[in-house]
Design an enzyme around this catalytic site. Structure first.
Site, PDB file in Angstrom:
ATOM      1  N   ASP A 115      -4.427  -1.840   8.205  1.00 54.86           N
ATOM      2  CA  ASP A 115      -3.180  -2.599   8.427  1.00 54.86           C
ATOM      3  C   ASP A 115      -3.240  -3.273   9.806  1.00 54.86           C
ATOM      4  O   ASP A 115      -2.960  -4.472   9.947  1.00 54.86           O
ATOM      5  CB  ASP A 115      -1.955  -1.665   8.402  1.00 54.86           C
ATOM      6  CG  ASP A 115      -1.716  -1.002   7.059  1.00 54.86           C
ATOM      7  OD1 ASP A 115      -0.683  -1.266   6.429  1.00 54.86           O
ATOM      8  OD2 ASP A 115      -2.574  -0.199   6.620  1.00 54.86           O
ATOM      9  N   ASP A 198       2.548  -9.802   6.032  1.00 51.39           N
ATOM     10  CA  ASP A 198       2.399  -8.367   5.760  1.00 51.39           C
ATOM     11  C   ASP A 198       0.893  -8.136   5.658  1.00 51.39           C
ATOM     12  O   ASP A 198       0.252  -8.550   4.686  1.00 51.39           O
ATOM     13  CB  ASP A 198       3.099  -7.959   4.464  1.00 51.39           C
ATOM     14  CG  ASP A 198       3.240  -6.446   4.366  1.00 51.39           C
ATOM     15  OD1 ASP A 198       2.429  -5.751   5.002  1.00 51.39           O
ATOM     16  OD2 ASP A 198       4.137  -5.972   3.668  1.00 51.39           O
ATOM     17  N   ILE A 200      -1.009  -5.520   5.194  1.00 48.48           N
ATOM     18  CA  ILE A 200      -1.266  -4.838   3.918  1.00 48.48           C
ATOM     19  C   ILE A 200       0.098  -4.519   3.323  1.00 48.48           C
ATOM     20  O   ILE A 200       0.841  -3.691   3.862  1.00 48.48           O
ATOM     21  CB  ILE A 200      -2.081  -3.534   4.076  1.00 48.48           C
ATOM     22  CG1 ILE A 200      -3.493  -3.854   4.553  1.00 48.48           C
ATOM     23  CG2 ILE A 200      -2.144  -2.786   2.739  1.00 48.48           C
ATOM     24  CD1 ILE A 200      -4.442  -2.650   4.557  1.00 48.48           C
ATOM     25  N   THR A 203       0.853  -0.355   1.325  1.00 52.58           N
ATOM     26  CA  THR A 203      -0.090   0.556   1.995  1.00 52.58           C
ATOM     27  C   THR A 203      -0.260   1.859   1.209  1.00 52.58           C
ATOM     28  O   THR A 203      -1.347   2.421   1.159  1.00 52.58           O
ATOM     29  CB  THR A 203       0.349   0.839   3.448  1.00 52.58           C
ATOM     30  OG1 THR A 203       0.508  -0.426   4.103  1.00 52.58           O
ATOM     31  CG2 THR A 203      -0.687   1.645   4.213  1.00 52.58           C
ATOM     32  N   ASP A 374       7.836  -8.617   3.061  1.00 49.05           N
ATOM     33  CA  ASP A 374       7.557  -8.059   1.726  1.00 49.05           C
ATOM     34  C   ASP A 374       7.811  -9.068   0.611  1.00 49.05           C
ATOM     35  O   ASP A 374       7.593  -8.750  -0.564  1.00 49.05           O
ATOM     36  CB  ASP A 374       8.405  -6.799   1.483  1.00 49.05           C
ATOM     37  CG  ASP A 374       7.817  -5.586   2.210  1.00 49.05           C
ATOM     38  OD1 ASP A 374       6.589  -5.533   2.366  1.00 49.05           O
ATOM     39  OD2 ASP A 374       8.592  -4.712   2.643  1.00 49.05           O
TER      40      ASP A 374
HETATM   41  N1  LIG Z   1      12.525   3.260   0.703  1.00 45.29           N
HETATM   42  C1  LIG Z   1      12.073   2.047   0.455  1.00 45.29           C
HETATM   43  N2  LIG Z   1      12.748   1.212  -0.356  1.00 45.29           N
HETATM   44  C2  LIG Z   1      12.283  -0.018  -0.621  1.00 45.29           C
HETATM   45  N3  LIG Z   1      11.140  -0.516  -0.125  1.00 45.29           N
HETATM   46  C3  LIG Z   1      10.437   0.269   0.691  1.00 45.29           C
HETATM   47  C4  LIG Z   1      10.853   1.584   1.018  1.00 45.29           C
HETATM   48  N4  LIG Z   1       9.933   2.114   1.809  1.00 45.29           N
HETATM   49  C5  LIG Z   1       8.992   1.154   1.992  1.00 45.29           C
HETATM   50  N5  LIG Z   1       9.298   0.047   1.314  1.00 45.29           N
HETATM   51  C6  LIG Z   1       8.603  -1.224   1.269  1.00 45.29           C
HETATM   52  O1  LIG Z   1       7.967  -1.395   0.025  1.00 45.29           O
HETATM   53  C7  LIG Z   1       6.770  -2.096   0.267  1.00 45.29           C
HETATM   54  C8  LIG Z   1       5.832  -1.956  -0.892  1.00 45.29           C
HETATM   55  O2  LIG Z   1       6.374  -2.660  -1.950  1.00 45.29           O
HETATM   56  P1  LIG Z   1       6.224  -2.223  -3.465  1.00 45.29           P
HETATM   57  O3  LIG Z   1       7.246  -1.164  -3.701  1.00 45.29           O
HETATM   58  O4  LIG Z   1       6.556  -3.492  -4.174  1.00 45.29           O
HETATM   59  O5  LIG Z   1       4.854  -1.772  -3.647  1.00 45.29           O
HETATM   60  C9  LIG Z   1       6.281  -1.487   1.542  1.00 45.29           C
HETATM   61  O6  LIG Z   1       5.427  -2.380   2.168  1.00 45.29           O
HETATM   62  P2  LIG Z   1       4.220  -1.846   3.104  1.00 45.29           P
HETATM   63  O7  LIG Z   1       3.283  -1.145   2.207  1.00 45.29           O
HETATM   64  O8  LIG Z   1       3.706  -3.095   3.694  1.00 45.29           O
HETATM   65  O9  LIG Z   1       4.854  -0.940   4.105  1.00 45.29           O
HETATM   66  C10 LIG Z   1       7.555  -1.280   2.346  1.00 45.29           C
HETATM   67  O10 LIG Z   1       7.850  -2.377   3.173  1.00 45.29           O
HETATM   68 MG   LIG Z   2       2.438  -3.544   5.207  1.00 48.21          MG
END
Ligand SMILES: Nc1ncnc2c1ncn2[C@@H]1O[C@H](COP(=O)(O)O)[C@@H](OP(=O)(O)O)[C@H]1O
Ligand SMILES: [Mg+2]
Length: 438
Positions: A115, A198, A200, A203, A374
């Site tokens: 990341d 973003d 990654i 993640t 995101d």
């Molecule tokens: N409690 C939560 N509710 C909603 N989104 C969240 C969360 N915790 C993390 N995320 C976000 O969800 C993203 C991943 O999206 P998805 O759910 O579509 O896979 C994460 O991006 P990162 O992995 O860049 O932190 C993060 O920003």
């Molecule tokens: Mg990220």
């Protein structure tokens, strides 16, 4: 340019490659652009780079055919170059990711050496190519270098990745940290247009060997329109821009795809490119084939359920049971499509490609504030393919009010592969919310 937009919207023409569309500039270069030629299997890194450059040049000839587009040409090339470099680096890291390469952030979400390194690689690439000077790069990005400033194993690992990816052994650890912190820009509508990154997305998917995406967008600060979106999806196999086939297995499709992309045969991942007014395109990350114009093809009869609806893989990110209720509401009485759970903005790329899912829903916990990185790149990828992304009440996502989306999203975020699917989705969310008092 008009030719190109039309190409992306016309389903019968979907699989034409950019090399099939002849802009005047392209005709001049035709000697070195050949569509669909087969390449030898074992290709050297230099050969891969060269063919990627040719395919990017062909894409730029199509999307920047007018002389007035010179500035866009440089912007687009920089964005693709940055995402590709970071995606290649991430792909290598994911294969050998060790436990000590990952840390928990304050909100308990993971962050890895990849990341941080991806953010530095993209910031450095933007700075190297900035017309207005490196100090004028405005970048809203997810990570910061606070945890790396004191040095140590993590810092060294990140800096080594960046030195390799940038092919610059002279870069110091401090310069890498400074590059990461270029991403601290606050965004909003008061300054000039800005990048949103973003490094990654997904993640958790990256750590779990599933899907993830390197996501870079460019925002018009005044209007909040997304002008450019690039998604690097190393674990989403490129299949000539064609849709994923459900015979791959509805359940666990995500891990099947990821396994295929990680396989020894080296199936190439995908890179999506979209620019406002220019359409959406997808190509292989390794440059082994030209970019293909894609337009989400809405099902002929919208009475038929699409094969799947999309949502987050992780139930902490989105309320899976509520989206199930919405899906049943749309198909009132008929069998609703099953969920396809995929990490990251790969969902937006799949929606743009069409054929597997026409709707995407996201209902985070009520206290959670959504971040602009995101969604920004994915918004452009979906919209330029003919789809719509909005909050749960159908309102445009306001991405020029700072690093976060507005608090009131009417319960979440939703996207449709066409205006019609999006409209049906917003209506169904309202009905389901009333029925469940959500
Ligand atoms: N409690 C939560 N509710 C909603 N989104 C969240 C969360 N915790 C993390 N995320 C976000 O969800 C993203 C991943 O999206 P998805 O759910 O579509 O896979 C994460 O991006 P990162 O992995 O860049 O932190 C993060 O920003
Ligand atoms: Mg990220």
């Amino acid at each position: 340019m008009a030719q190109c937009t039309q190409l992306s919207r016309n389903s019968q023409e979907r699989n034409k490659t950019c090399s099939n569309v002849r802009s005047p500039v392209q005709q001049r270069r035709q000697g070195r652009i050949r569509a669909g030629r087969s390449l030898p299997r074992a290709r050297s890194m230099a050969a891969k780079m060269q063919s990627m450059n040719e395919h990017v040049a062909a894409l730029l000839d199509v999307t920047c055919a007018d002389d007035a587009d010179e500035e866009n040409r440089s912007l687009y090339r920089t964005a693709i170059d940055a995402v590709k470099r970071a995606s290649d680096m991430c792909h290598g890291v994911q294969r050998g990711l060790a436990e000590e390469d990952t840390k928990a952030k304050q909100d308990d979400s993971p962050v890895t050496i990849a990341d941080y390194a991806a953010q530095a690689v993209i910031a450095l690439t933007l700075m190297q190519n900035s017309k207005g000077g490196s100090e004028n790069v405005r970048l809203v990005a997810e990570e910061d270098a606070n945890e790396l400033r004191d040095g140590g194993r993590l810092t060294e690992a990140v800096a080594n990745l960046v030195r390799t990816a940038m092919d610059d052994g002279e870069l110091t650890n401090a310069q890498v940290c400074d590059a990461i912190d270029v991403g601290l820009y606050e965004g909003g509508d008061q300054g000039g247009n800005f990048w949103v990154l973003d490094p990654i997305d997904g993640t958790r998917g990256f750590v779990g060997r599933r899907q993830y995406a390197v996501c870079l967008g460019y925002v018009d600060a005044k209007t909040g329109d997304v002008l450019l979106g690039v998604l690097g999806c190393p674990n989403l196999p490129f299949r000539g821009g064609d849709v994923m086939r459900l015979s791959d297995g509805q359940e666990g499709l995500d891990s099947v795809l990821a396994a295929e992309a990680r396989s020894e045969q080296g199936v190439a991942g995908s890179v999506f490119f979209a620019a406002k007014g220019k359409g959406t395109y997808v190509g292989p990350l390794d440059g082994s084939a030209p970019f293909v114009a894609i337009g989400a093809k809405a099902r002929q009869s919208e009475e038929d359920a699409p094969p799947a609806f999309m949502e987050s893989y992780d139930a902490r990110h989105s309320d899976h049971s509520f989206s199930g209720v919405v899906a049943s509401t749309i198909f009132d009485g008929k069998s609703a499509p099953p969920p396809l759970r995929v990490d990251s903005q790969c969902k937006y790329g799949l929606l743009a490609m069409g054929g597997i899912a026409d709707i995407y829903m996201r209902f985070p916990p009520s206290k959670y504030r959504e971040k602009i990185w995101d969604h920004v790149a994915g918004i452009c990828v979906v919209e330029e393919a003919g789809g719509v992304v909005s909050d749960a009440k159908g309102r445009k996502l306001r991405v020029n009010e700072g690093r976060f989306l507005p608090e009131d999203l009417g319960g979440g975020i939703c996207a449709g592969s066409s205006q019609s699917w999006h409209g049906r989705l917003v209506d169904a969310i309202a009905v389901a919310a009333a029925a469940t008092q959500k």
